[in-house]
Design a protein around this motif. Structure first.
Motif, PDB file in Angstrom:
ATOM      1  N   PHE A 148      -8.496 103.050 -38.511  1.00 30.10           N
ATOM      2  CA  PHE A 148      -9.701 103.750 -38.043  1.00 30.10           C
ATOM      3  C   PHE A 148     -10.667 102.765 -37.392  1.00 30.10           C
ATOM      4  O   PHE A 148     -10.536 101.550 -37.528  1.00 30.10           O
ATOM      5  CB  PHE A 148     -10.397 104.468 -39.218  1.00 30.10           C
ATOM      6  CG  PHE A 148     -10.859 103.523 -40.301  1.00 30.10           C
ATOM      7  CD1 PHE A 148     -10.026 103.184 -41.351  1.00 30.10           C
ATOM      8  CD2 PHE A 148     -12.141 102.966 -40.263  1.00 30.10           C
ATOM      9  CE1 PHE A 148     -10.444 102.306 -42.349  1.00 30.10           C
ATOM     10  CE2 PHE A 148     -12.566 102.088 -41.252  1.00 30.10           C
ATOM     11  CZ  PHE A 148     -11.709 101.761 -42.301  1.00 30.10           C
ATOM     12  N   THR A 149     -11.634 103.354 -36.684  1.00 30.41           N
ATOM     13  CA  THR A 149     -12.735 102.577 -36.125  1.00 30.41           C
ATOM     14  C   THR A 149     -14.014 103.128 -36.724  1.00 30.41           C
ATOM     15  O   THR A 149     -14.172 104.335 -36.847  1.00 30.41           O
ATOM     16  CB  THR A 149     -12.741 102.698 -34.584  1.00 30.41           C
ATOM     17  OG1 THR A 149     -11.558 102.079 -34.091  1.00 30.41           O
ATOM     18  CG2 THR A 149     -13.943 101.997 -33.971  1.00 30.41           C
ATOM     19  N   SER A 150     -14.909 102.234 -37.154  1.00 28.08           N
ATOM     20  CA  SER A 150     -16.170 102.681 -37.751  1.00 28.08           C
ATOM     21  C   SER A 150     -17.285 101.703 -37.339  1.00 28.08           C
ATOM     22  O   SER A 150     -17.105 100.911 -36.405  1.00 28.08           O
ATOM     23  CB  SER A 150     -16.001 102.749 -39.270  1.00 28.08           C
ATOM     24  OG  SER A 150     -17.145 103.303 -39.846  1.00 28.08           O
ATOM     25  N   GLU A 151     -18.369 101.736 -38.082  1.00 26.47           N
ATOM     26  CA  GLU A 151     -19.508 100.885 -37.712  1.00 26.47           C
ATOM     27  C   GLU A 151     -20.213 100.406 -38.970  1.00 26.47           C
ATOM     28  O   GLU A 151     -20.330 101.153 -39.944  1.00 26.47           O
ATOM     29  CB  GLU A 151     -20.475 101.722 -36.864  1.00 26.47           C
ATOM     30  CG  GLU A 151     -21.358 100.878 -35.980  1.00 26.47           C
ATOM     31  CD  GLU A 151     -22.239 101.744 -35.083  1.00 26.47           C
ATOM     32  OE1 GLU A 151     -21.746 102.225 -34.062  1.00 26.47           O
ATOM     33  OE2 GLU A 151     -23.416 101.915 -35.449  1.00 26.47           O
ATOM     34  N   GLU A 152     -20.661  99.133 -38.970  1.00 28.48           N
ATOM     35  CA  GLU A 152     -21.353  98.563 -40.126  1.00 28.48           C
ATOM     36  C   GLU A 152     -22.617  97.886 -39.617  1.00 28.48           C
ATOM     37  O   GLU A 152     -22.505  96.950 -38.795  1.00 28.48           O
ATOM     38  CB  GLU A 152     -20.432  97.511 -40.776  1.00 28.48           C
ATOM     39  CG  GLU A 152     -20.452  97.498 -42.276  1.00 28.48           C
ATOM     40  CD  GLU A 152     -19.281  96.665 -42.793  1.00 28.48           C
ATOM     41  OE1 GLU A 152     -18.647  97.079 -43.757  1.00 28.48           O
ATOM     42  OE2 GLU A 152     -19.008  95.593 -42.192  1.00 28.48           O
ATOM     43  N   ASN A 153     -23.759  98.329 -40.038  1.00 28.16           N
ATOM     44  CA  ASN A 153     -25.041  97.767 -39.572  1.00 28.16           C
ATOM     45  C   ASN A 153     -25.095  97.667 -38.051  1.00 28.16           C
ATOM     46  O   ASN A 153     -25.452  96.625 -37.497  1.00 28.16           O
ATOM     47  CB  ASN A 153     -25.284  96.378 -40.184  1.00 28.16           C
ATOM     48  CG  ASN A 153     -25.217  96.412 -41.694  1.00 28.16           C
ATOM     49  OD1 ASN A 153     -25.645  97.397 -42.309  1.00 28.16           O
ATOM     50  ND2 ASN A 153     -24.647  95.373 -42.297  1.00 28.16           N
ATOM     51  N   ASP A 155     -22.708  97.379 -36.029  1.00 28.15           N
ATOM     52  CA  ASP A 155     -21.618  96.560 -35.454  1.00 28.15           C
ATOM     53  C   ASP A 155     -20.285  97.316 -35.597  1.00 28.15           C
ATOM     54  O   ASP A 155     -19.782  97.472 -36.720  1.00 28.15           O
ATOM     55  CB  ASP A 155     -21.568  95.225 -36.211  1.00 28.15           C
ATOM     56  CG  ASP A 155     -20.691  94.209 -35.517  1.00 28.15           C
ATOM     57  OD1 ASP A 155     -20.309  94.460 -34.358  1.00 28.15           O
ATOM     58  OD2 ASP A 155     -20.384  93.174 -36.146  1.00 28.15           O
ATOM     59  N   PRO A 156     -19.711  97.817 -34.508  1.00 31.29           N
ATOM     60  CA  PRO A 156     -18.463  98.580 -34.642  1.00 31.29           C
ATOM     61  C   PRO A 156     -17.313  97.689 -35.116  1.00 31.29           C
ATOM     62  O   PRO A 156     -17.263  96.500 -34.778  1.00 31.29           O
ATOM     63  CB  PRO A 156     -18.188  99.087 -33.218  1.00 31.29           C
ATOM     64  CG  PRO A 156     -19.363  98.726 -32.402  1.00 31.29           C
ATOM     65  CD  PRO A 156     -20.136  97.675 -33.118  1.00 31.29           C
ATOM     66  N   PHE A 157     -16.423  98.252 -35.917  1.00 38.69           N
ATOM     67  CA  PHE A 157     -15.223  97.504 -36.342  1.00 38.69           C
ATOM     68  C   PHE A 157     -14.028  98.449 -36.410  1.00 38.69           C
ATOM     69  O   PHE A 157     -14.184  99.675 -36.467  1.00 38.69           O
ATOM     70  CB  PHE A 157     -15.439  96.818 -37.699  1.00 38.69           C
ATOM     71  CG  PHE A 157     -15.509  97.773 -38.854  1.00 38.69           C
ATOM     72  CD1 PHE A 157     -16.719  98.366 -39.206  1.00 38.69           C
ATOM     73  CD2 PHE A 157     -14.366  98.093 -39.589  1.00 38.69           C
ATOM     74  CE1 PHE A 157     -16.789  99.259 -40.269  1.00 38.69           C
ATOM     75  CE2 PHE A 157     -14.433  98.982 -40.650  1.00 38.69           C
ATOM     76  CZ  PHE A 157     -15.651  99.566 -40.997  1.00 38.69           C
ATOM     77  N   SER A 158     -12.829  97.857 -36.375  1.00 33.30           N
ATOM     78  CA  SER A 158     -11.598  98.646 -36.448  1.00 33.30           C
ATOM     79  C   SER A 158     -10.683  98.074 -37.511  1.00 33.30           C
ATOM     80  O   SER A 158     -10.686  96.862 -37.756  1.00 33.30           O
ATOM     81  CB  SER A 158     -10.865  98.626 -35.104  1.00 33.30           C
ATOM     82  OG  SER A 158     -11.667  99.221 -34.119  1.00 33.30           O
ATOM     83  N   VAL A 159      -9.887  98.943 -38.105  1.00 31.77           N
ATOM     84  CA  VAL A 159      -8.951  98.524 -39.158  1.00 31.77           C
ATOM     85  C   VAL A 159      -7.552  99.031 -38.826  1.00 31.77           C
ATOM     86  O   VAL A 159      -7.373 100.189 -38.454  1.00 31.77           O
ATOM     87  CB  VAL A 159      -9.378  99.105 -40.531  1.00 31.77           C
ATOM     88  CG1 VAL A 159      -8.290  98.882 -41.578  1.00 31.77           C
ATOM     89  CG2 VAL A 159     -10.688  98.493 -40.989  1.00 31.77           C
ATOM     90  N   ASP A 160      -6.563  98.137 -38.923  1.00 37.19           N
ATOM     91  CA  ASP A 160      -5.150  98.532 -38.920  1.00 37.19           C
ATOM     92  C   ASP A 160      -4.574  98.021 -40.225  1.00 37.19           C
ATOM     93  O   ASP A 160      -5.088  97.059 -40.802  1.00 37.19           O
ATOM     94  CB  ASP A 160      -4.403  97.894 -37.745  1.00 37.19           C
ATOM     95  CG  ASP A 160      -4.847  98.471 -36.419  1.00 37.19           C
ATOM     96  OD1 ASP A 160      -4.554  99.646 -36.159  1.00 37.19           O
ATOM     97  OD2 ASP A 160      -5.503  97.734 -35.642  1.00 37.19           O
ATOM     98  N   THR A 161      -3.489  98.620 -40.665  1.00 36.40           N
ATOM     99  CA  THR A 161      -2.930  98.231 -41.961  1.00 36.40           C
ATOM    100  C   THR A 161      -1.493  97.763 -41.810  1.00 36.40           C
ATOM    101  O   THR A 161      -0.660  98.492 -41.263  1.00 36.40           O
ATOM    102  CB  THR A 161      -2.960  99.437 -42.924  1.00 36.40           C
ATOM    103  OG1 THR A 161      -4.310  99.867 -43.051  1.00 36.40           O
ATOM    104  CG2 THR A 161      -2.406  99.070 -44.292  1.00 36.40           C
ATOM    105  N   MET A 162      -1.218  96.538 -42.271  1.00 32.30           N
ATOM    106  CA  MET A 162       0.170  96.072 -42.246  1.00 32.30           C
ATOM    107  C   MET A 162       0.769  96.289 -43.630  1.00 32.30           C
ATOM    108  O   MET A 162       0.397  95.622 -44.593  1.00 32.30           O
ATOM    109  CB  MET A 162       0.255  94.601 -41.854  1.00 32.30           C
ATOM    110  CG  MET A 162       1.701  94.213 -41.602  1.00 32.30           C
ATOM    111  SD  MET A 162       1.991  92.486 -41.258  1.00 32.30           S
ATOM    112  CE  MET A 162       1.536  92.308 -39.582  1.00 32.30           C
ATOM    113  N   LYS A 163       1.664  97.267 -43.709  1.00 29.61           N
ATOM    114  CA  LYS A 163       2.236  97.613 -45.006  1.00 29.61           C
ATOM    115  C   LYS A 163       3.757  97.576 -44.901  1.00 29.61           C
ATOM    116  O   LYS A 163       4.326  98.106 -43.950  1.00 29.61           O
ATOM    117  CB  LYS A 163       1.778  99.029 -45.370  1.00 29.61           C
ATOM    118  CG  LYS A 163       2.359  99.563 -46.647  1.00 29.61           C
ATOM    119  CD  LYS A 163       1.903 100.989 -46.888  1.00 29.61           C
ATOM    120  CE  LYS A 163       2.726 101.618 -47.991  1.00 29.61           C
ATOM    121  NZ  LYS A 163       2.586 103.053 -48.037  1.00 29.61           N
TER     122      LYS A 163
END
Ligand code: NAD
Length: 368
Positions: A148-153, A155-163
């Motif tokens: 997903f892509t979201s935002e913290e303070n 500052d946008p950020f994105s997460v991918d998961t290596m599983k």
């Protein structure tokens, strides 16, 4: 005479031209080993979209699953570039791979001595290179959740998961060990176990199955070192097995050792299913001109013999025919560079040359 049925999806652009050659050579080689290959040819990609409004239909997918073995040409072309994502030819390809459950992608990187000069890397480094890269194709960071892509303070950020699960690693690992038994007997497992949890799981899982293959020599290499070693000394590798992301990058880097896109075959396998296709695309710029190099498609049909039909002799016969044509100096436009003792030829001439070699071999074997 044993009879087998396979599906051919010639696709778009040069796909039909190169698939036709591959099928003729495949049939000729198999017929010698008492096997008749019947081909069910179906539309796929842009060609299928024109007929059915979709790059692949449920009926076509079902036939592929029922027959288990598919030889594909290539898909795509500028006339379909503006379609919505789900209608584009490439969407059909992703759906086919997923439906067939082909979790292991095999890419042989073989440098033919005759073409060693075509690479940008020094001839003495690459000459004799013969690597089989086995890439996990349906797991890892390309599919892991959450993403997903979201935002913290602000500052946008994105997460991918290596599983990776143990079973996912071990099923692709077994493909690599089995392949090594048919080749040089060595497997190099590539990971990033010094940093990543998922890589530590990868390494542990590979070590566990290695006990079932005492005849195969196993080594481990960190992916950053591997990227360097592929360029520094590619001859050290026999079979390499790695995850989806690492395999994607390493196989493209390694493909440059061979010097030409028109020479690279691939096999994607999983369970009873096998999907065989050249690495190149539909080459719209040369489609219909009779100049496409069919050797990647022909080499893909050799992999089909090896991994799906379990006909190693027929696979070797096809691979020998490719080498023989190159040894005699015949080159399609993508390989031709005016070198002495070489002749520029088109797709149909390569087809005839390959069939001549296979027929010659067949009659010499029969007369022994
Ligand atoms: P491409 O591989 O089709 O062509 C790149 C260049 O290499 C072109 O100049 C082409 O003429 C040449 N080339 C490729 N295969 C050749 C062969 N067998 N003989 C001689 N020359 C060859 O890549 P592209 O131009 O980026 O893509 C064209 C279309 O193919 C796009 O629609 C793309 O989406 C699609 N594509 C499909 C696949 C696939 O079906 N697996 C893979 C890659 C690209």
């Amino acid at each position: 005479m044993k009879k087998i049925e396979i599906v051919a999806l010639p696709g778009d652009g040069i796909g039909p031209e190169v698939t036709e050659v591959a099928l003729k050579v495949l049939k000729a080689a198999c017929s010698h080993y008492d096997t008749e290959v019947n081909v069910i040819e179906l539309p796929f990609g842009g060609t299928c979209y024109e007929e059915f409004g979709s790059p692949v239909t449920d009926e076509i997918l079902n036939i592929c699953k029922e027959k288990h073995v598919v030889l594909l040409g290539a898909v795509g072309g500028p006339q379909w570039d503006d379609l919505s994502a789900d209608k584009r030819p490439e969407a059909g390809l992703l759906k086919l791979r997923k439906e067939l459950g082909v979790f292991a992608n095999l890419r042989p990187i073989q440098v033919y001595p005759e073409l060693a000069g075509a690479s940008t890397i020094k001839q003495e480094v690459i000459e004799g290179t013969d690597i089989l890269i086995v890439r996990e194709l349906t797991g890892g960071v390309y599919f892991g959740e959450p993403r997903f892509t979201s935002e913290e303070n602000g500052d946008p950020f994105s997460v991918d998961t290596m599983k990776y699960s143990r079973s996912e690693v071990q099923r692709v690992g077994r493909v690599a060990f089995e392949a090594a038994r048919l080749r040089g007997g060595r497997v190099c497992s590539v990971d990033k176990a010094n940093v990543l949890e998922s890589s530590r799981m990868w390494r542990k899982s590979i070590l566990e199955i290695a006990e079932d293959y005492p005849d195969v020599e196993l080594s481990h290499m960190l992916v950053d070192n591997c990227a360097m070693q592929i360029i520094r000394d590619p001859k050290q590798f026999d079979v390499m097995v790695t995850g989806n992301l690492f395999g994607d990058i390493l196989s493209d880097a390694a493909s440059m050792l061979t010097g030409s896109l028109g020479m690279l075959p691939s096999a994607s396998i999983g369970g009873d299913n096998g999907l065989y296709e050249p690495v190149h695309g539909s080459a719209p710029d040369i489609a219909g001109q009779g100049v496409a190099n069919p050797l990647a498609a022909v080499a893909s049909s050799a992999l089909l013999c090896r991994y799906s039909l379990k006909m190693e002799d027929a696979a070797l016969m096809i691979e020998d025919a490719i080498q023989s044509v190159l040894q005699k100096g015949f080159r399609t436009g993508d390989l031709y560079n005016d070198a002495p003792d070489t002749t520029l030829v088109g797709t149909k001439e390569i087809e005839k040359l390959l069939l001549d070699v296979v027929t010659e071999k067949v009659s010499s074997i029969s007369s022994r």
